[in-house]
Design a protein around this motif. Structure first.
Motif, PDB file in Angstrom:
ATOM      1  N   PRO A  49       0.832  -1.207   0.000  1.00 37.40           N
ATOM      2  CA  PRO A  49       0.000   0.000   0.000  1.00 37.40           C
ATOM      3  C   PRO A  49       0.867   1.257   0.000  1.00 37.40           C
ATOM      4  O   PRO A  49       2.059   1.212   0.309  1.00 37.40           O
ATOM      5  CB  PRO A  49      -0.795  -0.119   1.311  1.00 37.40           C
ATOM      6  CG  PRO A  49       0.066  -0.956   2.200  1.00 37.40           C
ATOM      7  CD  PRO A  49       0.755  -1.936   1.292  1.00 37.40           C
ATOM      8  N   SER A  50       0.241   2.371  -0.321  1.00 36.24           N
ATOM      9  CA  SER A  50       0.999   3.622  -0.457  1.00 36.24           C
ATOM     10  C   SER A  50       1.608   4.100   0.857  1.00 36.24           C
ATOM     11  O   SER A  50       2.648   4.761   0.855  1.00 36.24           O
ATOM     12  CB  SER A  50       0.095   4.712  -1.040  1.00 36.24           C
ATOM     13  OG  SER A  50      -1.033   4.929  -0.224  1.00 36.24           O
ATOM     14  N   ARG A  51       0.987   3.777   1.993  1.00 40.00           N
ATOM     15  CA  ARG A  51       1.544   4.231   3.274  1.00 40.00           C
ATOM     16  C   ARG A  51       2.897   3.573   3.545  1.00 40.00           C
ATOM     17  O   ARG A  51       3.744   4.138   4.242  1.00 40.00           O
ATOM     18  CB  ARG A  51       0.580   3.921   4.417  1.00 40.00           C
ATOM     19  CG  ARG A  51       0.326   2.450   4.634  1.00 40.00           C
ATOM     20  CD  ARG A  51      -0.584   2.142   5.799  1.00 40.00           C
ATOM     21  NE  ARG A  51      -0.813   0.711   5.889  1.00 40.00           N
ATOM     22  CZ  ARG A  51      -1.759   0.071   5.221  1.00 40.00           C
ATOM     23  NH1 ARG A  51      -2.590   0.746   4.441  1.00 40.00           N
ATOM     24  NH2 ARG A  51      -1.886  -1.236   5.333  1.00 40.00           N
ATOM     25  N   ALA A  97      -9.715   1.737   1.252  1.00 43.38           N
ATOM     26  CA  ALA A  97      -9.359   3.152   1.127  1.00 43.38           C
ATOM     27  C   ALA A  97      -9.520   3.880   2.453  1.00 43.38           C
ATOM     28  O   ALA A  97      -8.922   4.937   2.675  1.00 43.38           O
ATOM     29  CB  ALA A  97     -10.219   3.808   0.058  1.00 43.38           C
ATOM     30  N   ASN A  98     -10.295   3.298   3.354  1.00 44.55           N
ATOM     31  CA  ASN A  98     -10.518   3.893   4.674  1.00 44.55           C
ATOM     32  C   ASN A  98      -9.595   3.341   5.751  1.00 44.55           C
ATOM     33  O   ASN A  98      -9.767   3.638   6.931  1.00 44.55           O
ATOM     34  CB  ASN A  98     -11.973   3.680   5.092  1.00 44.55           C
ATOM     35  CG  ASN A  98     -12.936   4.361   4.147  1.00 44.55           C
ATOM     36  OD1 ASN A  98     -12.723   5.499   3.748  1.00 44.55           O
ATOM     37  ND2 ASN A  98     -13.993   3.655   3.758  1.00 44.55           N
ATOM     38  N   GLY A  99      -8.615   2.527   5.330  1.00 39.74           N
ATOM     39  CA  GLY A  99      -7.679   1.939   6.279  1.00 39.74           C
ATOM     40  C   GLY A  99      -7.778   0.425   6.311  1.00 39.74           C
ATOM     41  O   GLY A  99      -8.800  -0.146   5.919  1.00 39.74           O
ATOM     42  N   PRO A 100      -6.740  -0.255   6.795  1.00 40.28           N
ATOM     43  CA  PRO A 100      -6.730  -1.714   6.790  1.00 40.28           C
ATOM     44  C   PRO A 100      -7.608  -2.323   7.885  1.00 40.28           C
ATOM     45  O   PRO A 100      -7.832  -1.712   8.934  1.00 40.28           O
ATOM     46  CB  PRO A 100      -5.255  -2.056   7.035  1.00 40.28           C
ATOM     47  CG  PRO A 100      -4.737  -0.892   7.816  1.00 40.28           C
ATOM     48  CD  PRO A 100      -5.479   0.312   7.301  1.00 40.28           C
ATOM     49  N   ARG A 133       3.592  -2.705  11.413  1.00 39.34           N
ATOM     50  CA  ARG A 133       4.812  -1.935  11.699  1.00 39.34           C
ATOM     51  C   ARG A 133       5.324  -1.220  10.453  1.00 39.34           C
ATOM     52  O   ARG A 133       5.751  -0.073  10.525  1.00 39.34           O
ATOM     53  CB  ARG A 133       5.907  -2.854  12.254  1.00 39.34           C
ATOM     54  CG  ARG A 133       5.699  -3.319  13.677  1.00 39.34           C
ATOM     55  CD  ARG A 133       7.006  -3.804  14.284  1.00 39.34           C
ATOM     56  NE  ARG A 133       7.626  -4.825  13.466  1.00 39.34           N
ATOM     57  CZ  ARG A 133       7.493  -6.143  13.665  1.00 39.34           C
ATOM     58  NH1 ARG A 133       6.744  -6.585  14.672  1.00 39.34           N
ATOM     59  NH2 ARG A 133       8.091  -7.013  12.889  1.00 39.34           N
ATOM     60  N   CYS A 134       5.293  -1.909   9.305  1.00 41.66           N
ATOM     61  CA  CYS A 134       5.817  -1.335   8.062  1.00 41.66           C
ATOM     62  C   CYS A 134       5.107  -0.038   7.708  1.00 41.66           C
ATOM     63  O   CYS A 134       5.734   0.934   7.295  1.00 41.66           O
ATOM     64  CB  CYS A 134       5.654  -2.331   6.904  1.00 41.66           C
ATOM     65  SG  CYS A 134       6.836  -3.674   6.928  1.00 41.66           S
ATOM     66  N   GLY A 135       3.795  -0.024   7.859  1.00 46.27           N
ATOM     67  CA  GLY A 135       3.033   1.153   7.488  1.00 46.27           C
ATOM     68  C   GLY A 135       2.708   2.054   8.651  1.00 46.27           C
ATOM     69  O   GLY A 135       2.009   3.062   8.486  1.00 46.27           O
ATOM     70  N   ASN A 136       3.205   1.704   9.844  1.00 50.14           N
ATOM     71  CA  ASN A 136       2.932   2.487  11.056  1.00 50.14           C
ATOM     72  C   ASN A 136       1.429   2.720  11.206  1.00 50.14           C
ATOM     73  O   ASN A 136       0.961   3.854  11.343  1.00 50.14           O
ATOM     74  CB  ASN A 136       3.686   3.813  11.007  1.00 50.14           C
ATOM     75  CG  ASN A 136       3.689   4.531  12.349  1.00 50.14           C
ATOM     76  OD1 ASN A 136       3.604   3.894  13.403  1.00 50.14           O
ATOM     77  ND2 ASN A 136       3.773   5.850  12.318  1.00 50.14           N
ATOM     78  N   VAL A 137       0.669   1.622  11.157  1.00 58.34           N
ATOM     79  CA  VAL A 137      -0.783   1.708  11.180  1.00 58.34           C
ATOM     80  C   VAL A 137      -1.343   0.622  12.084  1.00 58.34           C
ATOM     81  O   VAL A 137      -0.772  -0.467  12.190  1.00 58.34           O
ATOM     82  CB  VAL A 137      -1.355   1.570   9.746  1.00 58.34           C
ATOM     83  CG1 VAL A 137      -1.060   0.200   9.166  1.00 58.34           C
ATOM     84  CG2 VAL A 137      -2.840   1.852   9.718  1.00 58.34           C
ATOM     85  N   VAL A 138      -2.437   0.905  12.746  1.00 63.61           N
ATOM     86  CA  VAL A 138      -3.131  -0.089  13.553  1.00 63.61           C
ATOM     87  C   VAL A 138      -4.443  -0.433  12.841  1.00 63.61           C
ATOM     88  O   VAL A 138      -5.344   0.400  12.764  1.00 63.61           O
ATOM     89  CB  VAL A 138      -3.434   0.434  14.968  1.00 63.61           C
ATOM     90  CG1 VAL A 138      -4.189  -0.631  15.774  1.00 63.61           C
ATOM     91  CG2 VAL A 138      -2.140   0.819  15.680  1.00 63.61           C
ATOM     92  N   PRO A 139      -4.546  -1.643  12.288  1.00 66.06           N
ATOM     93  CA  PRO A 139      -5.760  -1.997  11.554  1.00 66.06           C
ATOM     94  C   PRO A 139      -6.955  -2.203  12.477  1.00 66.06           C
ATOM     95  O   PRO A 139      -6.799  -2.494  13.665  1.00 66.06           O
ATOM     96  CB  PRO A 139      -5.377  -3.308  10.859  1.00 66.06           C
ATOM     97  CG  PRO A 139      -4.280  -3.874  11.690  1.00 66.06           C
ATOM     98  CD  PRO A 139      -3.551  -2.719  12.274  1.00 66.06           C
TER      99      PRO A 139
END
Length: 250
Positions: free
Chosen positions: A44-46, A104-107, A121-127
């Motif tokens: 993904p782009s993030r 598109a609204n997040g994982p 961790r790779c995208g620094n995101v909490v699904p």
């Protein structure tokens, strides 16, 4: 003359540990003002924003294996899964172990495991955690990754071929589709293009460019169709390829 270079990310520009080597970094910085360097990845782009900025790129980037083509300012193309079809697929899977859904609204995901923790961790995101398929909004989905439970023979057969996870993408979407959009935007042709890759999702793109290049770790199909296989070089394959093709290194 080569004017556009498409570069795969994992196990190509990045090494087996997901790291960018100094030689690859220096080569991209050296040649990015001579040719158009395009990252083409399933990620993904993030996940690619930091790398894109560090390398000083301003060219289009291909994410989701061609499902999104953009440059972080302008979106040239985005393709989503058919919501009716993907809902039917997921509702009819007999059993599965885990899900990772790129929206598109997040994982979204079913549960934490080694892979989902790494991707987070790779995208620094909490699904968002989901318990049931009914919780998923099937609109605006870029792709879905499914891992099977031990009693799902079909998904087990597929995951053995695809390294555990089955990837569901929109129809006819691949890196070549995204590259075609990039070439039209930049006003170049396949005859002026080179691609560097290593795996199944690079095959369509490598089949169309003037100069297909394989990493030393590439699968047999990729090596077979490539005009150049760079030597084993400790994660510096992109630098080696660029120096051979653009720098005249023998």
């Amino acid at each position: 003359m080569i004017k556009v270079v498409f570069v795969d990310l994992d196990h190509t520009l990045l090494n087996n540990h997901g790291e960018l080597s100094l030689k690859n970094f220096e080569a991209i910085r050296k040649y990015k003002n001579i040719v158009k360097i395009i990252i083409a990845t399933a990620r993904p782009s993030r996940d690619t924003r930091f790398l894109y900025d560090v390398l000083g790129l301003d060219t289009p980037i291909i994410n989701y294996n061609g499902g999104l083509v953009h440059n972080y300012c302008t979106c040239y193309s985005t393709t989503y899964l058919d919501p009716i079809r993907v809902k039917e697929i997921l509702e009819n899977l007999p059993t599965y172990e885990n899900l990772w859904i790129e929206s598109a609204n997040g994982p979204l995901m079913k549960r934490w495991d080694d892979d989902t923790l790494k991707w987070s961790r790779c995208g620094n995101v909490v699904p968002k955690l989901i318990k049931e398929i009914s919780e998923v909004d099937f609109n605006l989905l870029h792709k879905i990754l499914v891992s099977s439970s031990s009693d799902n023979n079909l998904l087990n057969a597929l995951k053995n071929r695809l390294n555990k996870w089955l990837e569901i993408l929109p129809d006819r979407i691949n890196k070549a589709y995204g590259a075609e959009i990039v070439l039209k935007e930049l006003r170049f042709s396949w005859e002026e293009s080179m691609a560097i890759g290593d795996d199944e999702n690079d095959i369509e793109l490598l089949s169309l460019v003037k100069l297909p290049v394989a990493m030393p770790n590439a699968i047999g199909k990729v090596r077979k169709l490539s005009s150049l296989v760079v030597p084993s070089n400790g994660g510096n394959g992109v630098a080696e390829a660029l120096e051979i093709v653009l720098g005249g290194k023998k």
